[in-house]
Design an enzyme around this catalytic site. Structure first.
Site, PDB file in Angstrom:
ATOM      1  N   SER A  12     -30.773  47.423  65.148  1.00 43.42           N
ATOM      2  CA  SER A  12     -30.830  47.320  63.689  1.00 43.42           C
ATOM      3  C   SER A  12     -31.154  45.912  63.195  1.00 43.42           C
ATOM      4  O   SER A  12     -30.544  45.416  62.241  1.00 43.42           O
ATOM      5  CB  SER A  12     -29.535  47.852  63.067  1.00 43.42           C
ATOM      6  OG  SER A  12     -29.375  49.199  63.447  1.00 43.42           O
ATOM      7  N   GLU A  24     -29.198  44.448  73.700  1.00 40.23           N
ATOM      8  CA  GLU A  24     -29.167  45.499  72.678  1.00 40.23           C
ATOM      9  C   GLU A  24     -27.864  46.293  72.786  1.00 40.23           C
ATOM     10  O   GLU A  24     -27.776  47.221  73.601  1.00 40.23           O
ATOM     11  CB  GLU A  24     -30.331  46.470  72.884  1.00 40.23           C
ATOM     12  CG  GLU A  24     -31.692  45.848  72.785  1.00 40.23           C
ATOM     13  CD  GLU A  24     -32.751  46.871  72.364  1.00 40.23           C
ATOM     14  OE1 GLU A  24     -33.392  46.647  71.340  1.00 40.23           O
ATOM     15  OE2 GLU A  24     -32.910  47.894  73.046  1.00 40.23           O
ATOM     16  N   HIS A  84     -34.398  50.274  78.951  1.00 35.74           N
ATOM     17  CA  HIS A  84     -33.946  50.540  77.578  1.00 35.74           C
ATOM     18  C   HIS A  84     -32.805  51.558  77.610  1.00 35.74           C
ATOM     19  O   HIS A  84     -32.815  52.466  78.447  1.00 35.74           O
ATOM     20  CB  HIS A  84     -35.102  51.059  76.726  1.00 35.74           C
ATOM     21  CG  HIS A  84     -34.770  51.037  75.274  1.00 35.74           C
ATOM     22  ND1 HIS A  84     -33.988  52.010  74.679  1.00 35.74           N
ATOM     23  CD2 HIS A  84     -35.066  50.137  74.301  1.00 35.74           C
ATOM     24  CE1 HIS A  84     -33.830  51.710  73.407  1.00 35.74           C
ATOM     25  NE2 HIS A  84     -34.467  50.579  73.147  1.00 35.74           N
TER      26      HIS A  84
END
Ligand code: 13P
Length: 251
Positions: free
Chosen positions: A212, A164, A96
């Site tokens: 988002s 992402e 991440h």
């Protein structure tokens, strides 16, 4: 392509066992609303046992937000892939951007992928550029991040990719990636995957979008963005928003 997959990355939003249990038990009771959608809940490590217990026998799966590069031994404060497996965790988020920001790197992520595969966990490998460049240099970033898959046979079987873009994380739907840009990037990711692993395997790997993802944009991102689901941050810790996202993913 397989079922749609939605992963809730609770980050540090939900911290008490009472809140986690209530969230997950209610989700479970309402699972008819999103039947056919594969759902993973990734709480903090301290809440994993609570979530595993509350999900026992359900189709919703527990996931971890991180895993150690070590498998056992003198490593204070780490949590291994085998210990996650022992308590019933099925999925694990790897690489991440919030871990990258803490100094973890591609070399470590490759080991984590191997550890996850050895333990029988499904690894969710996060990739994504910190900024977009007009000359397309962000594609080089993605390519480099994916290059850790080269020669990594064991982890490919169950691999999930979560794209992402870091600049879109923690904002609002209006600042998230546009579906058109997402389509381009997903095509690039698939093509790059085919360079590093077997072409047939590359076509089967689910690609999720994160950054988002909210109830108001997931419909268009699914329809036009060519993704197989989402890795959701803030909206996954708000019950009503999360349910709406799951409903939008129902085929
Ligand atoms: P947000 O949905 O809060 O932007 O977070 C995305 C993310 O980082 C999920 O892993």
């Amino acid at each position: 392509m397989k079922k749609r997959l939605v992963v809730a990355n609770w980050k540090m939003y939900i911290q008490s066992p009472q809140e986690a249990k209530k969230f997950v038990s209610t989700l479970r009771r309402r699972s008819r609303l999103f039947s056919g959608v594969e759902v993973v809940i990734a709480p903090t490590h301290t809440l994993l046992s609570t979530v595993v217990l509350a999900l026992k026998g359900s189709q919703i799966k527990p996931g971890a937000q991180d895993v150690s590069i070590f498998d056992s031994g003198a490593h204070t404060g780490y949590v291994s892939a085998s210990s996650l497996k022992h308590i019933g965790v099925t999925h694990v988020i790897i690489s991440h951007s919030e871990r990258r920001a803490q100094g973890e790197n591609d070399e470590m992520f490759r080991i984590e992928l191997e550890r996850a595969a050895q333990a029988g966990l499904t690894p969710i490998l996060c990739i994504g550029e910190t900024e977009r460049h007009v000359d397309g240099a962000h594609f080089n970033v993605i390519e480099k991040q994916l290059s850790i898959l080269s020669g990594l046979k064991s982890a490919i079987d169950k691999l999930v990719i979560a794209y992402e873009p870091v600049w879109a994380i923690g904002k609002t739907a209006s600042e998230a990636m546009r579906p058109q840009e997402l389509t381009e990037t997903v095509i690039f990711i698939r093509k790059t995957l085919a360079d590093y692993i077997d072409r047939k395997d590359a076509l089967k790997i689910p690609i999720l979008y994160g950054g988002s993802a909210e109830p108001s944009n997931v419909g268009d991102l699914l329809k036009e963005g060519q993704v197989n689901g989402f890795l959701v941050g803030h909206a996954s810790a708000e019950f009503d928003s999360f349910i709406q996202i799951l409903k939008a993913c129902k085929k």
